[in-house]
Design a protein around this motif. Structure first.
Motif, PDB file in Angstrom:
ATOM      1  N   GLY A 169     -13.030  42.821  85.249  1.00 38.60           N
ATOM      2  CA  GLY A 169     -12.517  41.527  84.781  1.00 38.60           C
ATOM      3  C   GLY A 169     -11.011  41.570  84.626  1.00 38.60           C
ATOM      4  O   GLY A 169     -10.490  42.388  83.867  1.00 38.60           O
ATOM      5  N   GLY A 170     -10.347  40.703  85.378  1.00 38.14           N
ATOM      6  CA  GLY A 170      -8.884  40.700  85.341  1.00 38.14           C
ATOM      7  C   GLY A 170      -8.310  39.555  84.540  1.00 38.14           C
ATOM      8  O   GLY A 170      -7.237  39.042  84.859  1.00 38.14           O
ATOM      9  N   GLY A 171      -8.993  39.147  83.475  1.00 35.07           N
ATOM     10  CA  GLY A 171      -8.429  38.135  82.593  1.00 35.07           C
ATOM     11  C   GLY A 171      -7.496  38.775  81.592  1.00 35.07           C
ATOM     12  O   GLY A 171      -7.148  39.959  81.707  1.00 35.07           O
ATOM     13  N   ILE A 172      -7.103  38.009  80.571  1.00 29.48           N
ATOM     14  CA  ILE A 172      -6.098  38.528  79.648  1.00 29.48           C
ATOM     15  C   ILE A 172      -6.581  39.775  78.917  1.00 29.48           C
ATOM     16  O   ILE A 172      -5.793  40.677  78.632  1.00 29.48           O
ATOM     17  CB  ILE A 172      -5.630  37.474  78.622  1.00 29.48           C
ATOM     18  N   THR A 173      -7.861  39.850  78.628  1.00 31.32           N
ATOM     19  CA  THR A 173      -8.385  41.017  77.929  1.00 31.32           C
ATOM     20  C   THR A 173      -8.253  42.249  78.812  1.00 31.32           C
ATOM     21  O   THR A 173      -7.758  43.294  78.369  1.00 31.32           O
ATOM     22  CB  THR A 173      -9.865  40.806  77.553  1.00 31.32           C
ATOM     23  N   GLY A 174      -8.722  42.129  80.026  1.00 32.08           N
ATOM     24  CA  GLY A 174      -8.650  43.245  80.960  1.00 32.08           C
ATOM     25  C   GLY A 174      -7.219  43.679  81.223  1.00 32.08           C
ATOM     26  O   GLY A 174      -6.906  44.875  81.277  1.00 32.08           O
ATOM     27  N   LEU A 175      -6.319  42.705  81.386  1.00 38.25           N
ATOM     28  CA  LEU A 175      -4.919  43.020  81.647  1.00 38.25           C
ATOM     29  C   LEU A 175      -4.314  43.779  80.475  1.00 38.25           C
ATOM     30  O   LEU A 175      -3.590  44.777  80.651  1.00 38.25           O
ATOM     31  CB  LEU A 175      -4.119  41.738  81.911  1.00 38.25           C
ATOM     32  N   LYS A 176      -4.634  43.311  79.263  1.00 36.12           N
ATOM     33  CA  LYS A 176      -4.034  43.965  78.095  1.00 36.12           C
ATOM     34  C   LYS A 176      -4.612  45.357  77.912  1.00 36.12           C
ATOM     35  O   LYS A 176      -3.908  46.289  77.499  1.00 36.12           O
ATOM     36  CB  LYS A 176      -4.281  43.102  76.843  1.00 36.12           C
ATOM     37  N   ALA A 177      -5.912  45.519  78.226  1.00 40.95           N
ATOM     38  CA  ALA A 177      -6.517  46.850  78.123  1.00 40.95           C
ATOM     39  C   ALA A 177      -5.834  47.793  79.107  1.00 40.95           C
ATOM     40  O   ALA A 177      -5.500  48.940  78.771  1.00 40.95           O
ATOM     41  CB  ALA A 177      -8.013  46.765  78.406  1.00 40.95           C
ATOM     42  N   ALA A 178      -5.606  47.303  80.318  1.00 40.32           N
ATOM     43  CA  ALA A 178      -4.951  48.140  81.329  1.00 40.32           C
ATOM     44  C   ALA A 178      -3.548  48.537  80.885  1.00 40.32           C
ATOM     45  O   ALA A 178      -3.126  49.696  81.042  1.00 40.32           O
ATOM     46  CB  ALA A 178      -4.896  47.385  82.648  1.00 40.32           C
ATOM     47  N   LEU A 179      -2.809  47.586  80.327  1.00 40.70           N
ATOM     48  CA  LEU A 179      -1.448  47.872  79.877  1.00 40.70           C
ATOM     49  C   LEU A 179      -1.448  48.885  78.736  1.00 40.70           C
ATOM     50  O   LEU A 179      -0.569  49.751  78.645  1.00 40.70           O
ATOM     51  CB  LEU A 179      -0.743  46.588  79.450  1.00 40.70           C
ATOM     52  N   THR A 180      -2.430  48.788  77.866  1.00 33.45           N
ATOM     53  CA  THR A 180      -2.516  49.725  76.752  1.00 33.45           C
ATOM     54  C   THR A 180      -2.815  51.129  77.273  1.00 33.45           C
ATOM     55  O   THR A 180      -2.227  52.111  76.823  1.00 33.45           O
ATOM     56  CB  THR A 180      -3.593  49.286  75.753  1.00 33.45           C
ATOM     57  N   LEU A 181      -3.737  51.210  78.209  1.00 36.49           N
ATOM     58  CA  LEU A 181      -4.063  52.514  78.793  1.00 36.49           C
ATOM     59  C   LEU A 181      -2.827  53.097  79.474  1.00 36.49           C
ATOM     60  O   LEU A 181      -2.572  54.302  79.406  1.00 36.49           O
ATOM     61  CB  LEU A 181      -5.204  52.372  79.809  1.00 36.49           C
ATOM     62  N   ASP A 182      -2.056  52.211  80.062  1.00 36.78           N
ATOM     63  CA  ASP A 182      -0.837  52.667  80.727  1.00 36.78           C
ATOM     64  C   ASP A 182       0.142  53.271  79.723  1.00 36.78           C
ATOM     65  O   ASP A 182       0.848  54.235  80.011  1.00 36.78           O
ATOM     66  CB  ASP A 182      -0.184  51.499  81.467  1.00 36.78           C
ATOM     67  N   ASP A 183       0.145  52.688  78.498  1.00 39.79           N
ATOM     68  CA  ASP A 183       0.974  53.283  77.435  1.00 39.79           C
ATOM     69  C   ASP A 183       0.563  54.720  77.169  1.00 39.79           C
ATOM     70  O   ASP A 183       1.370  55.554  76.761  1.00 39.79           O
ATOM     71  CB  ASP A 183       0.810  52.498  76.119  1.00 39.79           C
ATOM     72  N   GLY A 234      -0.527  28.945  78.332  1.00 34.25           N
ATOM     73  CA  GLY A 234      -1.432  30.025  78.693  1.00 34.25           C
ATOM     74  C   GLY A 234      -1.028  30.620  80.023  1.00 34.25           C
ATOM     75  O   GLY A 234      -1.083  31.834  80.237  1.00 34.25           O
ATOM     76  N   ARG A 235      -0.611  29.725  80.878  1.00 33.63           N
ATOM     77  CA  ARG A 235      -0.129  30.125  82.199  1.00 33.63           C
ATOM     78  C   ARG A 235       1.024  31.125  82.093  1.00 33.63           C
ATOM     79  O   ARG A 235       1.065  32.137  82.784  1.00 33.63           O
ATOM     80  CB  ARG A 235       0.353  28.849  82.891  1.00 33.63           C
ATOM     81  N   ALA A 236       1.960  30.834  81.184  1.00 34.51           N
ATOM     82  CA  ALA A 236       3.132  31.695  80.999  1.00 34.51           C
ATOM     83  C   ALA A 236       2.714  33.043  80.423  1.00 34.51           C
ATOM     84  O   ALA A 236       3.261  34.097  80.800  1.00 34.51           O
ATOM     85  CB  ALA A 236       4.153  31.019  80.086  1.00 34.51           C
ATOM     86  N   LEU A 237       1.756  33.012  79.523  1.00 35.81           N
ATOM     87  CA  LEU A 237       1.244  34.249  78.949  1.00 35.81           C
ATOM     88  C   LEU A 237       0.673  35.139  80.045  1.00 35.81           C
ATOM     89  O   LEU A 237       0.928  36.346  80.100  1.00 35.81           O
ATOM     90  CB  LEU A 237       0.168  33.931  77.907  1.00 35.81           C
ATOM     91  N   VAL A 238      -0.108  34.510  80.916  1.00 39.47           N
ATOM     92  CA  VAL A 238      -0.706  35.262  82.020  1.00 39.47           C
ATOM     93  C   VAL A 238       0.376  35.830  82.936  1.00 39.47           C
ATOM     94  O   VAL A 238       0.328  36.993  83.328  1.00 39.47           O
ATOM     95  CB  VAL A 238      -1.698  34.380  82.811  1.00 39.47           C
ATOM     96  N   SER A 239       1.358  35.017  83.248  1.00 45.14           N
ATOM     97  CA  SER A 239       2.443  35.494  84.125  1.00 45.14           C
ATOM     98  C   SER A 239       3.124  36.714  83.533  1.00 45.14           C
ATOM     99  O   SER A 239       3.445  37.668  84.237  1.00 45.14           O
ATOM    100  CB  SER A 239       3.515  34.425  84.326  1.00 45.14           C
ATOM    101  N   GLU A 240       3.355  36.657  82.247  1.00 47.32           N
ATOM    102  CA  GLU A 240       4.010  37.775  81.561  1.00 47.32           C
ATOM    103  C   GLU A 240       3.176  39.041  81.686  1.00 47.32           C
ATOM    104  O   GLU A 240       3.677  40.117  82.025  1.00 47.32           O
ATOM    105  CB  GLU A 240       4.203  37.381  80.092  1.00 47.32           C
ATOM    106  N   VAL A 296       0.834  39.688  83.921  1.00 50.63           N
ATOM    107  CA  VAL A 296       0.747  40.118  85.326  1.00 50.63           C
ATOM    108  C   VAL A 296       2.036  40.823  85.750  1.00 50.63           C
ATOM    109  O   VAL A 296       2.010  41.855  86.433  1.00 50.63           O
ATOM    110  CB  VAL A 296       0.451  38.913  86.248  1.00 50.63           C
ATOM    111  N   GLU A 297       3.154  40.286  85.277  1.00 47.57           N
ATOM    112  CA  GLU A 297       4.442  40.912  85.596  1.00 47.57           C
ATOM    113  C   GLU A 297       4.484  42.343  85.074  1.00 47.57           C
ATOM    114  O   GLU A 297       4.946  43.265  85.762  1.00 47.57           O
ATOM    115  CB  GLU A 297       5.531  40.087  84.923  1.00 47.57           C
ATOM    116  N   ARG A 298       4.032  42.500  83.849  1.00 46.58           N
ATOM    117  CA  ARG A 298       4.047  43.838  83.264  1.00 46.58           C
ATOM    118  C   ARG A 298       3.116  44.777  84.013  1.00 46.58           C
ATOM    119  O   ARG A 298       3.407  45.954  84.209  1.00 46.58           O
ATOM    120  CB  ARG A 298       3.654  43.783  81.793  1.00 46.58           C
ATOM    121  N   VAL A 299       1.978  44.239  84.444  1.00 45.13           N
ATOM    122  CA  VAL A 299       1.040  45.064  85.201  1.00 45.13           C
ATOM    123  C   VAL A 299       1.656  45.489  86.531  1.00 45.13           C
ATOM    124  O   VAL A 299       1.579  46.647  86.933  1.00 45.13           O
ATOM    125  CB  VAL A 299      -0.297  44.305  85.434  1.00 45.13           C
TER     126      VAL A 299
END
Lengths: 444, 355
Positions: B16-30, B61-67, B69-72
């Motif tokens: 799942g690549g929604g906001i939850t999945g994206l944030k989990a991935a970013l955290t793991l990246d930390d 919400g769109r801007a949140l997602v862009s942010e 995705v950019e970080r990812v």
């Protein structure tokens, strides 16, 4: 779909009430003679709501009636039932509201000396709408039972007369039980019809057996079956009221008496297929007579047999000219049994018949007001549910209002009588209409 | 492509690549842990990508997602597989061998299920006429009508004839708090998003009439009740009474009937547009994945976490974790929170397991 079914045993055990012999009237308060733990319980409508022991009295009574305690508290007061209830269409300020009823019941504020317990026609619209499956109809019937069998309040006088007649004569009008089969005996025997074991048993019911308008319904059914070559019998003088009205008014004792008598008569006949002219009869027999457990012994509304015959082409239907018919779905067919297609399929097969639909149709049909004792309630003109439905029929552009329940027919006829508003509307049972169509067939 | 060659490096699969999945991935990246996000659609961001404004502060919400995705995109360790779903999972030693719909497979050490929810199908509440009357719509559709990038460029024009909406009704609790539709639960965010939508309508057209038919108003959480009070101050009307039916009128208007339970009187109104605030259903992928992975669903059809709530991300199966709306619909800020904490939880799990 909530069904009215027996609770855990039909017995009532009310431990929390003690009826006193002397009803003392203290000035400024209404004393119904109720006592709870020795203290008088007052239920006037304008009492300030105090949540104390007596507030929970009715809930405890329901608990003792084998109902689950939390049924009343389950209600969230969302109000969806009130709008679903047909009474919302009436204009009188004190019209019935299911939501308000539940709210009052759980605070002990139902005025058992008043009329609000008796307005419900048990149509089941609230049961369809409720998101929390609160068994409103069952709660009301249980409270009525409390009043009727415990003498704990007010029963409309017309109901008292009906219950007494049912107990004494097995029908609501103190008619002679021996005359119950008169309509059947007057049916001209058809050539080739044999006595002996008929195919089906027709349970006519009280209104079609005794009432002069009602007999036309019974005769129509009889002629149709003869036309289709189906041998049928009736219980005749052994048939008693199915007991549905007694049950819904709250007189469990009388209901049981009628039920047991009918069961004996039915079992003696070894009837395999039983059809009733009134959906109320088939419903109560199916759910409370312990019939219907296996299909062969199932009781069904006559409408279904009529549909079978019409759809199977066993009736030569002729043209019914220049008539625009609208079908009123009886609550006990549409809401309780889900039967809405069959009557329309019958009408569709009648040549020349134009059909229209009312605003409320099918499972959202508007109750005629006859169920749950409403038949005998004598509502005032201007406060009758039947009038609203008649208006809808006229609005739909119909000149023929067709139904499949003797109660509905009677309620509509009673409201229509002497009122010019609906003079253009003919009210027919679906069997009467099919018979008319049969008569139009050349060579009939 | 598999990672058989480098089994020392842990790998986490995020479904799942929604906001939850994206944030989990970013955290793991930390934690310098690589992750692969498998997303069934062609775009990252899930449902939040479609929200022009979110409650309570109306940020995009769109801007949140862009942010996110950019970080990812800025990381090296997060891979994204679009148009991709999980077709099978097996254990393989101390790995999970996950087969994907593109024919490839991955050996992963942990899986985070983060594929969200499904909105309630409002045709199941027949008395409201959704799917039959054109001017009875569901909340997602109202969202699109209010979206400046949407089909009407943000002008509230009704479906049947494009007429500007001057009178709107919003019906709460559609597909929630009802045993009748097999959804006895509360879906948590509908009161909040409905109030947000009501405010958007009113702010765009102060003379518009907006009426919300509710059972309760559950605008909990920080800033949300204040948003509710603001809604009332700008004239959004709230009527307590669950709507019993909507009926069509000749010109496309809708007649809404309910009982005003606070007055004890019936109420009805004619509206240009009726929006049904639909609740949650489990995502259609839930049952299949639950079976594939051998993990439990609750009676409401959503995943349940193990250990009586003390391990909110764990399931009964080791290495399989939950985050976000797969355990029930929740506000965006809670999804971000869960993505973060799931990432942390998985990092701890992997460290403990692998020394």
């Amino acid at each position: 779909m909530q069904r009215i079914s027996g609770g855990a045993g039909d017995e009532l055990r009310v431990l929390f009430f003690v009826m006193t012999e002397n009803r003392e009237k203290t000035p400024g308060s209404i004393d119904y003679g109720w006592r709870h733990q020795g203290r008088p319980v007052l239920l006037p409508e304008d009492r300030i709501v105090v949540i104390d022991d007596s507030s929970h009295m009715l809930e405890k009574a329901l608990q003792e009636l084998s109902m689950q305690y939390y049924f009343l508290d389950r209600c969230h007061q969302c109000g969806i039932c009130t709008e679903a209830c047909p009474h919302t269409n009436l204009k009188n300020a004190d019209r019935f509201s299911p939501r308000v009823f539940i709210q009052k019941a759980r605070l002990g504020l139902i005025d058992l000396a008043g009329g609000e317990l008796w307005s419900c026609t048990t149509c089941g619209s609230c049961l369809q709408a409720c998101p929390y499956e609160v068994p409103l109809v069952e709660i009301i019937v249980s409270l009525r039972n409390l009043v009727v069998e415990q003498g704990a309040g007010y029963i409309p006088p017309s109901f008292k007369a009906v219950l007494a007649s049912l107990a004494a004569s097995g029908n609501p009008w103190r008619e002679d039980p021996d005359r119950r089969a008169d309509w059947f005996n007057e049916l001209a025997p058809r050539e080739g019809s044999l006595p002996g074991s008929p195919e089906i048993l027709l349970f006519a019911g009280c209104f079609p057996s005794y009432d002069s308008r009602g007999r036309s319904i019974a005769r129509a059914a009889g002629h149709i079956l003869q036309e289709a070559g189906i041998g049928f019998g009736i219980l005749g003088s052994e048939e008693q009221c199915c007991g549905d009205s007694a049950l819904k008014i709250g007189d469990l004792k009388t209901f049981k008496r009628l039920r047991n008598s009918n069961l004996q008569a039915l079992q003696a006949r070894h009837a395999d297929r039983i059809y009733t002219l009134a959906p109320h009869c088939s419903h109560v027999m199916k759910t409370r007579y312990a019939y219907g457990r296996d299909d062969a012994a199932a009781v069904k509304p006559f409408l279904l047999l009529l549909h079978e015959l019409v759809a199977g082409g066993r009736l030569p239907l002729g043209e019914v000219k220049s008539a625009r018919a609208v079908f009123h779905d009886p609550c006990y067919l549409s809401k309780y049994e889900g039967i809405t297609k069959e009557p329309r399929e019958i009408l569709a097969r009648i040549p020349g018949l134009e059909t229209v639909e009312m605003a409320h149709n099918g499972k959202r049909s508007l109750c005629c007001g006859g169920g749950g004792g409403g038949f005998w309630l004598d509502a005032l003109k201007g406060e009758r549910l039947a009038e609203i439905r008649l208006d809808e029929a006229v609005e739909a552009g119909a000149d023929m209002l067709v139904t499949a329940c003797p109660y509905c027919l009677a309620m509509f006829e009673a409201s229509r009588a002497g009122d010019g508003r609906w003079a253009s509307l003919e009210i027919l049972d679906i069997g009467e209409l099919v018979l008319r169509s049969l008569a139009e067939k050349p060579g009939m | 492509m598999t990672n058989r060659t480098n089994e020392r490096a842990p790998l986490v699969l995020i479904v799942g690549g929604g906001i939850t999945g994206l944030k989990a991935a970013l955290t793991l990246d930390d934690f310098e842990i690589p992750a692969v996000i498998v997303e069934k659609s062609g775009e990252l961001g899930g449902k939040v990508r479609g929200y022009a404004k979110t409650f309570p502060d109306f940020r995009s919400g769109r801007a949140l997602v862009s942010e996110l995705v950019e970080r990812v995109d800025a990381t090296e360790k997060i891979r994204v597989l679009r148009h991709c779903t999980v077709s099978g999972v097996r254990t393989e030693g101390d790995l999970y061998r996950v087969h994907l719909s593109d024919g490839t497979s991955l050996g992963v050490h942990a899986v985070i299920l983060a594929f969200g929810f499904e909105p309630f199908d409002a045709t199941r509440q027949e008395e409201y006429g959704y799917g039959v009357y054109p001017n009875v719509i569901a909340a997602q559709e109202l969202e699109a009508l209010l979206d400046p990038l949407g089909p009407t460029k943000g002008r509230l024009l009704r479906p049947s004839d494009g007429k500007p909406v001057r009178k709107a009704a919003i019906i709460f609790c559609v597909g929630s708090r009802s045993k009748r539709t097999d959804s006895p639960y509360c879906s948590r965010i509908c009161c909040s998003y409905s109030t947000k939508q009501a405010i958007e309508i009113k702010e765009a057209d102060p003379d518009a009439q907006v009426v919300c038919f509710y059972m309760d108003i559950r605008t909990y959480d920080r800033g949300v009740e204040e948003m509710h009070q603001y809604a009332r101050e700008i004239g959004v009307k709230y009527i307590r009474g669950r709507v019993s039916d909507c009926s069509p009128l000749p010109d496309g208007d809708i007649l809404v009937r309910a009982e005003n339970t606070l007055l004890g009187k019936p109420v009805q109104g004619v509206f240009d547009l009726v929006s049904l605030s639909v609740g949650m259903m489990p995502s259609p992928d839930t049952a299949g994945l639950a079976e594939m992975l051998g993990i439990e669903l609750g009676t409401d059809g959503f995943f349940v976490s193990a250990d009586g709530g003390l391990s909110p991300h764990d399931t009964a199966r080791e290495g399989i974790f939950l985050a976000g709306a797969v355990t029930g619909l929740k506000p965006i800020r809670d999804c971000i929170l869960e993505g973060t904490s799931a990432g942390g939880r998985v990092a701890a799990y992997l460290r403990r397991r692998r020394g």
